[in-house]
Scaffold this active site. Structure first.
Site, short mmCIF file in Angstrom:
data_model
loop_
_atom_site.label_atom_id
_atom_site.label_comp_id
_atom_site.label_asym_id
_atom_site.label_seq_id
_atom_site.Cartn_x
_atom_site.Cartn_y
_atom_site.Cartn_z
N ARG A 18 -43.30 -64.06 8.27
CA ARG A 18 -42.50 -63.60 7.13
C ARG A 18 -41.78 -64.79 6.53
NH1 ARG A 18 -38.48 -65.72 8.87
NH2 ARG A 18 -37.33 -64.78 7.17
N GLY A 19 -41.14 -64.53 5.37
CA GLY A 19 -40.58 -65.65 4.62
C GLY A 19 -41.60 -66.05 3.57
N ALA A 20 -41.14 -66.22 2.32
CA ALA A 20 -42.09 -66.37 1.21
C ALA A 20 -43.13 -67.48 1.40
CB ALA A 20 -41.30 -66.55 -0.09
N ARG A 66 -47.39 -57.48 0.76
CA ARG A 66 -45.96 -57.47 0.40
C ARG A 66 -45.84 -57.87 -1.08
NH1 ARG A 66 -41.79 -60.06 4.44
NH2 ARG A 66 -40.52 -58.36 3.59
N GLN A 78 -33.00 -60.79 10.78
CA GLN A 78 -33.62 -62.13 10.72
C GLN A 78 -32.59 -63.23 10.96
OE1 GLN A 78 -34.26 -59.63 8.63
NE2 GLN A 78 -36.29 -59.74 7.74
N ASP A 91 -37.36 -65.30 -2.46
CA ASP A 91 -38.72 -64.76 -2.44
C ASP A 91 -39.40 -64.93 -3.78
OD1 ASP A 91 -37.63 -63.45 0.06
OD2 ASP A 91 -39.77 -63.00 0.08
N ASN A 115 -34.02 -62.22 -3.22
CA ASN A 115 -34.00 -62.68 -1.83
C ASN A 115 -33.61 -61.49 -0.96
OD1 ASN A 115 -34.29 -64.83 0.12
ND2 ASN A 115 -32.08 -64.74 0.41
N LYS A 116 -33.59 -61.71 0.34
CA LYS A 116 -33.30 -60.62 1.29
C LYS A 116 -32.10 -59.80 0.86
CE LYS A 116 -35.12 -59.64 4.19
NZ LYS A 116 -36.14 -58.56 4.03
O1 MRU Z 1 -38.42 -59.90 4.72
P1 MRU Z 1 -38.47 -61.36 5.01
O2 MRU Z 1 -37.97 -61.72 6.36
O3 MRU Z 1 -39.84 -61.93 4.71
O4 MRU Z 1 -37.46 -62.00 3.96
C1 MRU Z 1 -37.34 -63.40 3.91
C2 MRU Z 1 -36.31 -63.89 2.97
O5 MRU Z 1 -35.68 -63.13 2.27
C3 MRU Z 1 -36.17 -65.38 2.85
O6 MRU Z 1 -34.87 -65.72 2.50
C4 MRU Z 1 -37.11 -65.91 1.76
O7 MRU Z 1 -38.41 -65.44 1.93
C5 MRU Z 1 -37.12 -67.39 1.71
S1 MRU Z 1 -37.96 -68.10 3.08
C6 MRU Z 1 -37.92 -69.78 2.92
#
Ligand code: MRU
Length: 351
Positions: free
Chosen positions: A56-58, A87, A195, A236, A246-247
């Site tokens: 996970r993470g963009a 996603r 996270q 994201d 973002n999250k």
């Molecule tokens: O749902 P997730 O854990 O994939 O969400 C991740 C985030 O919101 C991160 O802040 C974002 O993807 C940036 S990762 C460098």
């Protein structure tokens, strides 16, 4: 634990490795208790790992999907569509899959299946390396914004685990720490999937950077006490006007930052900026299963039949963002202009 090639070890930690004919992914759902690697041999394995947040993470999703295309070379379009469906919010996913398809179109005209696989693998490995490079540049630009003694707050996880390696927001934190410009990090736990508590603390402990975990609802009290000098988060998707998805929980932190005059920074590579999305209102926001909200630690935490809403992301309006820390430099408002200039300098519409 999977064997890690020496050059990878030198580059630092990466949550994914290509190993012959499979993609190894560190299963982030099991952290911090277990460090177990998933062996993905089919695009379906990668898609499932993305969906369930094992990866996970963009930026990490984008690079994992690129490797997923290598595994799906036999039925490329099906693999592409399956991975794209996993996603909706992180634009890096579409960005990588678009590039992969364009490469396929170029190769298929004159090449065969074996050549396509080799070319896709070389491209995916390049994407992997380039993401780490981009993050190092983000870190180098970002550390200049810090001053000795700063305490920084972050939300979710935007570290090595969320990228191909090194991290965006945590890359900035690491670079500032190494430069002696950081005292410590406040880590929002990041409900519902934690996270921050499970992953960011795991990374900061490995990096030996002092940190303290807080519940998400403590951020206001801590900022109001003057215990936070900077905020840095990942993204994201950044829209053309600088709005940032973002999250979920990022937006309230940005509002608190504005109320208390604390700079709120977003660290992201150009691959996370989507100039085809005009503003935050146009960013698709993932809604996940309500079960993630009514359960914690394998236990129900709300009465049976409680209805819950589980938005995975929120949108922070550009006006609350002090700067976008990118691999092309620190971008300031007005973002439409500074973003366009960054892409222009990079020479094209895509990095
Ligand atoms: O749902 P997730 O854990 O994939 O969400 C991740 C985030 O919101 C991160 O802040 C974002 O993807 C940036 S990762 C460098």
């Amino acid at each position: 634990m999977a064997p890690v090639e020496p050059e990878v070890a030198e580059r630092g930690f990466s949550p994914m490795h290509w190993a012959g004919d499979e993609l190894l992914l560190l299963d982030q759902t099991l952290l911090p208790e277990q460090e177990a690697w998933l062996h993905c041999r089919r695009p379906e394995d990668v898609a499932e790992a993305i969906r369930r947040l094992s990866v996970r993470g963009a930026p990490a999703i984008g690079v994992a999907a690129a490797y997923g295309l290598v595994l799906g070379v036999g039925d490329f379009d099906a693999a592409h569509d399956l991975l794209l469906s996993t996603r909706p919010t992180a634009v890096n996913l579409r960005w990588a899959l678009d590039q992969g398809r364009a490469l396929r179109d170029r190769v298929v005209e004159g090449g065969n299946g074996r050549e396509l696989r080799a070319r896709l693998l070389a491209w995916a490995c390049d994407l992997h390396d380039e993401d780490i490079e981009a993050n190092r540049r983000i870190g180098a630009f970002g550390r200049e914004l810090f001053e000795e003694g700063d305490r920084v707050l972050t939300h979710c996880n935007a570290g090595a685990l969320a990228t191909a390696g090194y991290g965006t927001a945590i890359g900035v934190v690491e670079a500032a720490w190494s430069a002696g410009r950081l005292a410590s990090v406040w880590v929002d736990e990041t409900r519902p999937l934690l996270q921050g508590s499970r992953l960011t603390t795991w990374e900061l402990a490995r990096l030996k950077i002092p940190h303290r975990l807080i519940t998400d609802n403590s951020a206001g009290a801590i900022i109001a006490r003057g215990w936070v000098q900077k905020i840095v988060v990942g993204a994201d998707r950044v829209a053309a006007n600088g709005d940032v998805a973002n999250k979920v929980g990022t937006y309230p932190v940005a509002v608190l930052a504005a109320r208390h005059g604390v700079p709120f920074y977003v660290a992201a590579p150009l691959s996370t900026i989507d100039r085809d999305t005009a503003s935050g209102a146009d960013i698709p926001i993932e809604e996940r299963d309500a079960d993630e909200v009514v359960h914690a630690f394998g236990k129900r935490i709300a009465p049976r039949d409680t209805e819950a809403l589980n938005l995975a992301f929120d949108v922070t309006p550009a006006e609350l963002v002090a700067a976008l820390i990118t691999d092309a430099g620190v971008l300031r408002p007005p973002y439409r202009e500074s973003i366009d200039a960054a892409f222009h300098d990079r020479g094209g519409s895509r990095p």
